[in-house]
Design a protein around this motif. Sequence first.
Motif, PDB file in Angstrom:
ATOM      1  N   UNK A  62     -33.610  47.177  68.792  1.00 39.22           N
ATOM      2  CA  UNK A  62     -32.340  46.475  68.943  1.00 39.22           C
ATOM      3  C   UNK A  62     -32.545  45.011  69.331  1.00 39.22           C
ATOM      4  N   UNK A  63     -31.682  44.160  68.775  1.00 40.64           N
ATOM      5  CA  UNK A  63     -31.697  42.752  69.148  1.00 40.64           C
ATOM      6  C   UNK A  63     -32.685  41.897  68.385  1.00 40.64           C
ATOM      7  N   UNK A  64     -33.167  42.378  67.256  1.00 40.09           N
ATOM      8  CA  UNK A  64     -34.079  41.574  66.445  1.00 40.09           C
ATOM      9  C   UNK A  64     -33.297  40.492  65.704  1.00 40.09           C
ATOM     10  N   UNK A  65     -33.970  39.399  65.440  1.00 39.36           N
ATOM     11  CA  UNK A  65     -33.339  38.309  64.702  1.00 39.36           C
ATOM     12  C   UNK A  65     -33.433  38.588  63.200  1.00 39.36           C
ATOM     13  N   UNK A  66     -32.536  37.998  62.422  1.00 43.09           N
ATOM     14  CA  UNK A  66     -32.661  38.135  60.972  1.00 43.09           C
ATOM     15  C   UNK A  66     -34.011  37.632  60.441  1.00 43.09           C
ATOM     16  N   UNK A  67     -34.569  36.602  61.059  1.00 48.92           N
ATOM     17  CA  UNK A  67     -35.884  36.098  60.640  1.00 48.92           C
ATOM     18  C   UNK A  67     -36.951  37.170  60.823  1.00 48.92           C
ATOM     19  N   UNK A  68     -36.962  37.808  61.975  1.00 52.28           N
ATOM     20  CA  UNK A  68     -37.904  38.893  62.233  1.00 52.28           C
ATOM     21  C   UNK A  68     -37.719  40.010  61.199  1.00 52.28           C
ATOM     22  N   UNK A  69     -36.468  40.379  60.950  1.00 53.04           N
ATOM     23  CA  UNK A  69     -36.183  41.452  59.992  1.00 53.04           C
ATOM     24  C   UNK A  69     -36.642  41.078  58.591  1.00 53.04           C
ATOM     25  N   UNK A  70     -36.448  39.827  58.231  1.00 49.23           N
ATOM     26  CA  UNK A  70     -36.891  39.330  56.926  1.00 49.23           C
ATOM     27  C   UNK A  70     -38.405  39.474  56.790  1.00 49.23           C
ATOM     28  N   UNK A  71     -39.122  39.075  57.817  1.00 46.55           N
ATOM     29  CA  UNK A  71     -40.590  39.159  57.793  1.00 46.55           C
ATOM     30  C   UNK A  71     -41.067  40.607  57.806  1.00 46.55           C
ATOM     31  N   UNK A  72     -40.422  41.443  58.589  1.00 43.26           N
ATOM     32  CA  UNK A  72     -40.827  42.844  58.707  1.00 43.26           C
ATOM     33  C   UNK A  72     -40.579  43.623  57.423  1.00 43.26           C
ATOM     34  N   UNK A  73     -39.428  43.383  56.807  1.00 46.35           N
ATOM     35  CA  UNK A  73     -39.052  44.136  55.611  1.00 46.35           C
ATOM     36  C   UNK A  73     -39.460  43.447  54.311  1.00 46.35           C
ATOM     37  N   UNK A  74     -40.138  42.293  54.431  1.00 53.39           N
ATOM     38  CA  UNK A  74     -40.609  41.540  53.270  1.00 53.39           C
ATOM     39  C   UNK A  74     -39.468  41.220  52.309  1.00 53.39           C
ATOM     40  N   UNK A  75     -38.340  40.798  52.880  1.00 52.64           N
ATOM     41  CA  UNK A  75     -37.168  40.417  52.103  1.00 52.64           C
ATOM     42  C   UNK A  75     -36.767  38.994  52.469  1.00 52.64           C
ATOM     43  N   UNK A  76     -36.107  38.323  51.560  1.00 47.54           N
ATOM     44  CA  UNK A  76     -35.675  36.954  51.821  1.00 47.54           C
ATOM     45  C   UNK A  76     -34.587  36.946  52.898  1.00 47.54           C
ATOM     46  N   UNK A  77     -34.469  35.842  53.626  1.00 50.07           N
ATOM     47  CA  UNK A  77     -33.409  35.741  54.642  1.00 50.07           C
ATOM     48  C   UNK A  77     -32.011  35.987  54.061  1.00 50.07           C
TER      49      UNK A  77
END
Length: 158
Positions: A62-77
């Motif tokens: 919980x509380x992850x940033x969209x940037x972190x999620x983008x990097x983790x899931x290998x998807x564009x912002x």
Amino acid sequence: MPTTTSPGESGTAALSTRFGACLLFSANALARSLTTIGDGEFAQLGLSYSHAYLLNEIALNPGMTPTYLSETLLLSPSTITRLIEKLEGKGLARREMVGKHTMVFATQAGEDLAPAVDRAWQANWAKFSEKLGEDNALALTRQIFAAAERLNADPSGE
């Protein structure tokens, strides 16, 4: 592009299509097959596999940033933003501003759905393993992810 044999073969095994030795063609054919299987499981939850992976990540972290999620899931912002908006529309996620940062959280409904997402993920793995064999599925997963990381490190291909 080789036209009749798989990489590493000496020409003794013909492929079912002349494109079978093309990495781009083969990777996309594999992606379509895996997506068909995955979408079947996740559709029962009203989610695509991308939404399911994002929901799983925000429920576990919980509380992850969209940037972190983008990097983790290998998807564009921009793709992450679109996925978050869709989850928000379904009442499964919410964004919260903390200072200048946007943080993403699962709602209670999202947290309640997370175990079903995990079961669907496991059901997908069981199907992949059944069709490919457990050891082959594990090896293929590792090899594909390593290749994706290397290619994403330099997306220009140069």
